[in-house]
Design a protein around this motif. Sequence first.
Motif, PDB file in Angstrom:
ATOM      1  N   GLN A   9      54.601  34.963  -3.312  1.00  0.00           N
ATOM      2  CA  GLN A   9      55.099  35.671  -4.490  1.00  0.00           C
ATOM      3  C   GLN A   9      55.437  37.122  -4.150  1.00  0.00           C
ATOM      4  N   GLU A  11      56.802  38.828  -1.765  1.00  0.00           N
ATOM      5  CA  GLU A  11      56.330  39.405  -0.498  1.00  0.00           C
ATOM      6  C   GLU A  11      57.275  40.496   0.000  1.00  0.00           C
ATOM      7  N   GLY A  68      53.026  41.948  -2.640  1.00  0.00           N
ATOM      8  CA  GLY A  68      53.073  40.512  -2.870  1.00  0.00           C
ATOM      9  C   GLY A  68      51.882  39.763  -2.294  1.00  0.00           C
ATOM     10  N   THR A  69      51.903  38.446  -2.472  1.00  0.00           N
ATOM     11  CA  THR A  69      50.782  37.600  -2.027  1.00  0.00           C
ATOM     12  C   THR A  69      51.298  36.358  -1.317  1.00  0.00           C
ATOM     13  N   ASP A  71      49.680  32.623  -0.723  1.00  0.00           N
ATOM     14  CA  ASP A  71      48.605  31.646  -0.939  1.00  0.00           C
ATOM     15  C   ASP A  71      48.983  30.343  -0.249  1.00  0.00           C
ATOM     16  N   ARG A  76      44.081  32.903   0.407  1.00  0.00           N
ATOM     17  CA  ARG A  76      44.934  34.075   0.224  1.00  0.00           C
ATOM     18  C   ARG A  76      45.161  34.675   1.612  1.00  0.00           C
ATOM     19  N   ASN A  78      47.124  36.864   3.090  1.00  0.00           N
ATOM     20  CA  ASN A  78      47.249  38.302   3.377  1.00  0.00           C
ATOM     21  C   ASN A  78      45.947  39.077   3.186  1.00  0.00           C
ATOM     22  N   GLU A  79      44.861  38.376   2.797  1.00  0.00           N
ATOM     23  CA  GLU A  79      43.564  39.056   2.655  1.00  0.00           C
ATOM     24  C   GLU A  79      42.545  38.563   3.685  1.00  0.00           C
TER      25      GLU A  79
END
Length: 333
Positions: A9, A11, A68-69, A71, A76, A78-79
């Motif tokens: 989403q 990004e 953005g993210t 998944d 998740r 990017n985390e």
Amino acid sequence: MSEPLLNIQHERLSFFTPAGEVKALNDVTIQMYQGDVLGIVGESGSGKSVTAYSIMGLIAHNGKIIGGTIDFNGHRINELTEKEMQKIRGNEVSIIFQDPMTSLNPVFTIGNQITEVIRLHTNKSKKEALERAEELLNLVGINEPKKRLKQYPHELSGGMRQRVMIAMALACEPKLLIADEPTTALDVTIQAQILELMMELRQKIDMSIIMITHDLGIVASMCDKIAVMYAGKIVEYGKTEDIFYNPKHEYTRGLLRSIPVLTEKEHRKLVPIEGTPVDLLNPPKGCPFAPRCNSCMKICLREMPEYTYITEDHYSACWLLQKEAYMKGGENS
């Protein structure tokens, strides 16, 4: 409908260089469900490979996701830390790189390299891993697999090396396989065999595939949906038949005009897309394709258009579509 396997989403990803910030991805959104085959097309530098590598957590040291993210399969991305990503990489998502000769280690045998992947992600013993490696080489259509396991990459042909790369990518039966131009270095006959093999394996293990390529012929034959990228943005997205038979963005139309059509009785000149790609160090304010677009309007140079939805699954970012929608609204009122 079930939850998406992959949900990217908005990004935004940049590379910070001595020359400045290279805005490689600009508001990229992609959704994929289990079993989908998505083609990402566009010219070199459009952001295809960077999008794929960001899913794998394989961004260069000077690259950073700034918005953005991502998944994937309940994670998740990017985390996550690098240690957490190592558990997912190769196990839940795998990648086939463009050139197998640079991806395979020349000083280790094929058997060593496949068993290393298997033992890293499973609890199999060395003997069980070798048996699994032989099974995988059989699966990808390599003859005399026991013999091949003892050979080095330089002893195999280009097609066989690419099959070994596919075998390694499938070692842990991933949910998502990313193929980054896997057939570029192969001749047409081997290319067709590799693509057929990938589709067969997709059916066997219910795997999703992202196919990154310049070749629109490949995406036409194997993809359900296509994302057309330009200057780090998806400019058009839709089902394969929509993109080929009802293209809405001028860049997509330009790509299709540059493909030779063998079924036509009369010779037709190929129409190149004039101009050069955008400098991502200094991207334009408006539509990135505007300087090369024959239908460019003043607003195209000033503002980036929102997506216009032609159908629920087909949308494009083009001011011409906004103009058409406005004109239709005026006629109906």
